[in-house]
Design an enzyme around this catalytic site. Sequence first.
Site, PDB file in Angstrom:
ATOM      1  N   GLU A  32      19.470  -4.556  11.187  1.00  0.00           N
ATOM      2  CA  GLU A  32      18.810  -3.911  10.053  1.00  0.00           C
ATOM      3  C   GLU A  32      19.805  -3.049   9.286  1.00  0.00           C
ATOM      4  OE1 GLU A  32      16.886  -2.630   7.159  1.00  0.00           O
ATOM      5  OE2 GLU A  32      15.719  -3.943   8.493  1.00  0.00           O
ATOM      6  N   ARG A  34      19.065  -0.827   6.926  1.00  0.00           N
ATOM      7  CA  ARG A  34      18.585   0.551   6.791  1.00  0.00           C
ATOM      8  C   ARG A  34      18.752   1.301   8.109  1.00  0.00           C
ATOM      9  NH1 ARG A  34      14.403  -1.851   3.553  1.00  0.00           N
ATOM     10  NH2 ARG A  34      14.306  -0.919   1.477  1.00  0.00           N
ATOM     11  N   GLY A  39      11.487  -2.286   6.914  1.00  0.00           N
ATOM     12  CA  GLY A  39      11.752  -2.968   5.658  1.00  0.00           C
ATOM     13  C   GLY A  39      11.178  -2.259   4.441  1.00  0.00           C
ATOM     14  N   ALA A 183       1.474  -6.649 -15.327  1.00  0.00           N
ATOM     15  CA  ALA A 183       0.096  -6.348 -14.932  1.00  0.00           C
ATOM     16  C   ALA A 183      -0.274  -7.059 -13.645  1.00  0.00           C
ATOM     17  CB  ALA A 183      -0.868  -6.740 -16.048  1.00  0.00           C
ATOM     18  N   ILE A 186       1.595  -4.669  -8.155  1.00  0.00           N
ATOM     19  CA  ILE A 186       2.415  -3.456  -8.055  1.00  0.00           C
ATOM     20  C   ILE A 186       2.233  -2.576  -9.293  1.00  0.00           C
ATOM     21  CG2 ILE A 186       4.775  -2.571  -7.926  1.00  0.00           C
ATOM     22  CD1 ILE A 186       5.494  -5.105  -6.326  1.00  0.00           C
ATOM     23  N   LEU A 188      -0.301  -2.426 -11.419  1.00  0.00           N
ATOM     24  CA  LEU A 188      -1.641  -1.852 -11.522  1.00  0.00           C
ATOM     25  C   LEU A 188      -1.875  -0.776 -10.470  1.00  0.00           C
ATOM     26  CD1 LEU A 188      -3.812  -5.001 -12.336  1.00  0.00           C
ATOM     27  CD2 LEU A 188      -2.733  -3.367 -13.891  1.00  0.00           C
ATOM     28  N   ASP A 314       9.371 -13.195   2.716  1.00  0.00           N
ATOM     29  CA  ASP A 314       9.601 -13.273   1.278  1.00  0.00           C
ATOM     30  C   ASP A 314      10.762 -14.177   0.885  1.00  0.00           C
ATOM     31  OD1 ASP A 314       7.550 -11.488   1.117  1.00  0.00           O
ATOM     32  OD2 ASP A 314       8.687  -9.878   0.157  1.00  0.00           O
ATOM     33  N   HIS A 323       1.536  -9.426   5.448  1.00  0.00           N
ATOM     34  CA  HIS A 323       0.765 -10.050   6.529  1.00  0.00           C
ATOM     35  C   HIS A 323       1.085 -11.536   6.658  1.00  0.00           C
ATOM     36  CE1 HIS A 323      -1.639  -9.468   2.857  1.00  0.00           C
ATOM     37  NE2 HIS A 323      -2.155 -10.662   3.069  1.00  0.00           N
ATOM     38  N   HIS A 446     -27.620  -2.767   7.692  1.00  0.00           N
ATOM     39  CA  HIS A 446     -28.123  -2.142   6.467  1.00  0.00           C
ATOM     40  C   HIS A 446     -28.201  -0.635   6.650  1.00  0.00           C
ATOM     41  CE1 HIS A 446     -30.520  -1.600   2.830  1.00  0.00           C
ATOM     42  NE2 HIS A 446     -31.316  -0.811   3.553  1.00  0.00           N
TER      43      HIS A 446
END
Length: 467
Positions: A32, A34, A39, A183, A186, A188, A314, A323, A446
């Site tokens: 890693e 960082r 992440g 739009a 991220i 919004l 990604d 997820h 309910h």
Amino acid sequence: MSYDLVVIGTGPGGYVCAIRAAQLGLKTAVVEKRKTHGGTCLNIGCIPSKALLHASDLFEEAGHEFAHLGIQVGKPKLDLAAMMKHKDDTVGANVQGVAFLLKKNKVDAFVGTGSIPAAGKVLVTAEDGSTQTLDAKNIVIATGSDVASPPGVKVDFDEKVIVSSTGAIALEKVPAKMLVIGAGVIGLELGSVWRRLGAEVTVVEYLDRILPGMDSEVAKQFQRMLEKQGIKFLLSSKVTGVEKAKSGGTVTFEPVAGGEATTLSADVVLVATGRRPYTDGLGLEAAGVALDRGRIVIDDHFRSSVPGIYAIGDVVRGPMLAHKAEDEGVACAEIIAGKAGHVNYDVIPGVVYTMPEVAAVGKTEEELKAAGIAYTVGKFPFTANGRARAMRKMDGFAKVLACAQTDRVLGVHIIGAGAGDMIHEAAVLMEFGGSSEDLARTCHAHPTMSEAVKEAAMAVEKRAIHI
């Protein structure tokens, strides 16, 4: 140092992959760059933004909703430093938790930039320039994504005036005016945070709609809700320039259909035009790993074009969602360990964590029409839900799309308070091939917001009771 598996990147996909591999008996290490694990998601993305979304929503409620509930508190006063501390404390607890889990599962962690000089080798370059090489029978690339600029526009991020999502979660004061480019989710979400805290927010979007990829009916109604909250939208607008001025920044844009350019000024410009796969410095081309428009090409078992090198999250095809990366991490580790890992890409929920929330799983109406699939629709508004009325959270609706022939649920879309939690009963139903009747006949407590999902399922066969 020799390992069965070395994972490069410890975001949601990477650390989950490493822990699952260790649980299956593989000697595992992570690399890693960082100093903290987790992440983008845990450090500067999902988690800190949700901390600010929650805090800013409560601030908004205190100023505008409490009085309707008989709670007199006066005008709330913003302590932005304390709100940012809440965000930072949340991040700190989460990243410490990941470090603990890696250690608990006996995963060796190396801090530095990982690269692949040759098959079966991972070079770790520390911040001071020192290096060490790890031998790996298998390598998983889980390096995530980075901020993308608008096509053809050079953006110099200073993270103070011209900001990405990274700077937008760390502003030291509330801007009087904020311009948001994009739009999508991220833009919004973070635009909503600063609008609630007092900024005048304008969103510039290339397309003629917000939330590209989501159900168009949902997007249209959601836009009206955001406009009612005070967010302005300039759609069908192509950004041609983003500049830092003496005071604040400027955005120049022109109509997509052609026409005169317009320049607007703001204290802060947030560029939220998506993300790109992050493969910088990995040495993939030299290693022979095939890429497609920046993404690593994989087969259905996460294998790249080079034996022993896998990729998840990604940096590969599919939605850029934490997820999704986690599920791929588990599946990939299981495949490497000789088991049958699998991800159902037809049942991956997506959520916009604004207020109200927007959540979806499965197909949109547009996708079903394009595929020529006959379907039926059931909808139910939260205005007819008793719990929603009691909480003054009546904006939105639930919509169920079912196959016209088999009644199998193909997609569910929800706008409403808590939509991000409610969507999961639809995901479970769809994972097991359930029908709208299965959902309609399942007893729901309910009064709950989730009854709207049941009623939408009942509405597929025009059986809804409360409308």
